[in-house]
Each structure stands twice: as C-alpha cells, then as structure tokens.
Design a protein around this motif. Structure first.
Motif, mmCIF file in Angstrom:
data_model
loop_
_atom_site.group_PDB
_atom_site.id
_atom_site.type_symbol
_atom_site.label_atom_id
_atom_site.label_comp_id
_atom_site.label_asym_id
_atom_site.label_seq_id
_atom_site.Cartn_x
_atom_site.Cartn_y
_atom_site.Cartn_z
ATOM 1 N N LEU A 47 0.825 -1.210 0.000
ATOM 2 C CA LEU A 47 0.000 0.000 0.000
ATOM 3 C C LEU A 47 0.860 1.261 0.000
ATOM 4 C CD1 LEU A 47 -2.847 -1.062 2.435
ATOM 5 C CD2 LEU A 47 -2.996 -0.738 -0.031
ATOM 6 N N ARG A 48 1.966 1.238 0.710
ATOM 7 C CA ARG A 48 2.866 2.396 0.697
ATOM 8 C C ARG A 48 3.439 2.641 -0.697
ATOM 9 N NH1 ARG A 48 6.103 1.990 6.446
ATOM 10 N NH2 ARG A 48 4.259 2.409 7.691
ATOM 11 N N ALA A 49 3.812 1.558 -1.372
ATOM 12 C CA ALA A 49 4.330 1.702 -2.738
ATOM 13 C C ALA A 49 3.254 2.243 -3.672
ATOM 14 C CB ALA A 49 4.846 0.357 -3.237
ATOM 15 N N GLU A 50 2.028 1.779 -3.480
ATOM 16 C CA GLU A 50 0.927 2.260 -4.323
ATOM 17 C C GLU A 50 0.639 3.737 -4.072
ATOM 18 O OE1 GLU A 50 -3.762 1.188 -5.139
ATOM 19 O OE2 GLU A 50 -2.457 -0.296 -4.188
ATOM 20 N N VAL A 51 0.665 4.145 -2.820
ATOM 21 C CA VAL A 51 0.437 5.556 -2.487
ATOM 22 C C VAL A 51 1.544 6.413 -3.081
ATOM 23 C CG1 VAL A 51 0.416 7.204 -0.573
ATOM 24 C CG2 VAL A 51 -0.969 5.151 -0.445
ATOM 25 N N LYS A 52 2.783 5.934 -3.024
ATOM 26 C CA LYS A 52 3.902 6.696 -3.611
ATOM 27 C C LYS A 52 3.713 6.862 -5.112
ATOM 28 C CE LYS A 52 8.936 6.795 -3.921
ATOM 29 N NZ LYS A 52 8.913 7.440 -5.182
ATOM 30 N N ALA A 53 3.303 5.789 -5.796
ATOM 31 C CA ALA A 53 3.073 5.868 -7.239
ATOM 32 C C ALA A 53 1.941 6.844 -7.554
ATOM 33 C CB ALA A 53 2.756 4.481 -7.794
ATOM 34 N N LEU A 54 0.890 6.810 -6.754
ATOM 35 C CA LEU A 54 -0.226 7.734 -6.975
ATOM 36 C C LEU A 54 0.186 9.182 -6.731
ATOM 37 C CD1 LEU A 54 -3.173 5.709 -5.437
ATOM 38 C CD2 LEU A 54 -2.769 6.206 -7.843
ATOM 39 N N LYS A 55 1.023 9.411 -5.729
ATOM 40 C CA LYS A 55 1.510 10.769 -5.474
ATOM 41 C C LYS A 55 2.353 11.267 -6.645
ATOM 42 C CE LYS A 55 1.498 10.960 -0.446
ATOM 43 N NZ LYS A 55 2.316 11.097 0.756
ATOM 44 N N ASP A 56 3.162 10.374 -7.213
ATOM 45 C CA ASP A 56 3.964 10.754 -8.371
ATOM 46 C C ASP A 56 3.071 11.134 -9.551
ATOM 47 O OD1 ASP A 56 6.257 10.312 -6.927
ATOM 48 O OD2 ASP A 56 6.608 8.302 -7.777
ATOM 49 N N ARG A 57 2.025 10.351 -9.756
ATOM 50 C CA ARG A 57 1.112 10.655 -10.862
ATOM 51 C C ARG A 57 0.378 11.965 -10.638
ATOM 52 N NH1 ARG A 57 0.028 6.263 -14.531
ATOM 53 N NH2 ARG A 57 -1.725 7.519 -15.247
ATOM 54 N N VAL A 58 -0.034 12.234 -9.402
ATOM 55 C CA VAL A 58 -0.713 13.498 -9.103
ATOM 56 C C VAL A 58 0.236 14.664 -9.335
ATOM 57 C CG1 VAL A 58 -1.685 14.870 -7.216
ATOM 58 C CG2 VAL A 58 -2.433 12.529 -7.549
ATOM 59 N N ALA A 59 1.502 14.492 -8.972
ATOM 60 C CA ALA A 59 2.478 15.562 -9.201
ATOM 61 C C ALA A 59 2.624 15.849 -10.696
ATOM 62 C CB ALA A 59 3.825 15.184 -8.593
ATOM 63 N N VAL A 60 2.647 14.799 -11.499
ATOM 64 C CA VAL A 60 2.730 14.989 -12.944
ATOM 65 C C VAL A 60 1.484 15.706 -13.457
ATOM 66 C CG1 VAL A 60 2.730 13.777 -15.162
ATOM 67 C CG2 VAL A 60 4.297 13.060 -13.348
ATOM 68 N N LEU A 61 0.317 15.294 -12.981
ATOM 69 C CA LEU A 61 -0.918 15.931 -13.428
ATOM 70 C C LEU A 61 -0.980 17.398 -13.002
ATOM 71 C CD1 LEU A 61 -3.456 13.050 -12.795
ATOM 72 C CD2 LEU A 61 -2.602 13.877 -14.990
ATOM 73 N N GLU A 62 -0.491 17.713 -11.818
ATOM 74 C CA GLU A 62 -0.456 19.115 -11.379
ATOM 75 C C GLU A 62 0.473 19.926 -12.278
ATOM 76 O OE1 GLU A 62 0.754 18.795 -7.318
ATOM 77 O OE2 GLU A 62 -1.309 18.648 -6.593
ATOM 78 N N ARG A 63 1.606 19.336 -12.615
ATOM 79 C CA ARG A 63 2.537 20.031 -13.501
ATOM 80 C C ARG A 63 1.923 20.222 -14.886
ATOM 81 N NH1 ARG A 63 6.789 16.920 -12.771
ATOM 82 N NH2 ARG A 63 6.580 15.781 -14.709
ATOM 83 N N LEU A 64 1.191 19.225 -15.362
ATOM 84 C CA LEU A 64 0.530 19.334 -16.661
ATOM 85 C C LEU A 64 -0.518 20.438 -16.666
ATOM 86 C CD1 LEU A 64 -0.034 15.599 -17.623
ATOM 87 C CD2 LEU A 64 1.624 17.174 -18.593
ATOM 88 N N ALA A 65 -1.237 20.567 -15.580
ATOM 89 C CA ALA A 65 -2.312 21.564 -15.508
ATOM 90 C C ALA A 65 -1.764 22.983 -15.474
ATOM 91 C CB ALA A 65 -3.170 21.302 -14.277
ATOM 92 N N THR A 66 -0.540 23.164 -15.020
ATOM 93 C CA THR A 66 0.002 24.523 -14.897
ATOM 94 C C THR A 66 0.954 24.898 -16.019
ATOM 95 O OG1 THR A 66 1.771 23.723 -13.469
ATOM 96 C CG2 THR A 66 -0.229 24.511 -12.398
ATOM 97 N N ASP A 67 1.389 23.951 -16.865
ATOM 98 C CA ASP A 67 2.329 24.238 -17.951
ATOM 99 C C ASP A 67 1.595 24.684 -19.214
ATOM 100 O OD1 ASP A 67 4.455 23.653 -16.402
ATOM 101 O OD2 ASP A 67 4.838 21.678 -17.248
#
Length: 83
Positions: A47-67
């Motif tokens: 579950l920790r690994a899954e949460v880390k992967a999801l956080k990475d994806r959210v960070a990418v999506l946040e960067r996509l929304a602001t670029d």
C-alpha cells in the motif's frame, strides 16, 4: 519467606516478563491469545508503494495543468511511453 517478600517477588517476575514480551514484540489481545509481529506487514508495504506511485502521478498531473500547451503534449507522450 514472609508475605511481603513474596509480593515483591511476584511483582518483579511480572515486570520482567512484560519487559521480555515487549522486547520480542509479543502483543496480547483482549481474549488472551498471543500475536507475534516480526517486521513490516507485506500489505502495508504494498500500500505504501501504491500511495507513492499515486503521489507521483498526481504531481505529474499538477505540472501538466500549470504548464503551457507544448509542454503538455510532451508530458502526455512521456506518460503514454511509461504505461
């Protein structure tokens, strides 16, 4: 052995037993059965690994929304190649 010494001996034995149980990770449940937990739970690690992967994806999506739009297209291509 007088009664006072016997009470002190019983308390000392109980204290030593509880310290040994704590050292070896033995947990007593409400019904008296003993559970030994030795090390991390595999489900917790997964579950920790899954949460880390999801956080990475959210960070990418946040960067996509602001670029800008060109950066957005490049990031979409990176994500398509990654999956």
């Amino acid at each position: 052995m007088n009664p006072f010494e016997m009470v002190v001996a019983i308390v000392a034995i109980t204290a030593i037993a509880s310290v040994v149980r704590a050292k070896y990770g033995v947990v007593r449940r409400h019904k008296g059965e003993d559970v030994i937990q030795r090390g991390p739970d595999p489900d917790t690690e997964r579950l920790r690994a899954e949460v880390k992967a999801l956080k990475d994806r959210v960070a990418v999506l946040e960067r996509l929304a602001t670029d800008g739009s060109t950066a957005l297209e490049r990031e979409f291509e990176k994500l398509r190649d990654r999956d």
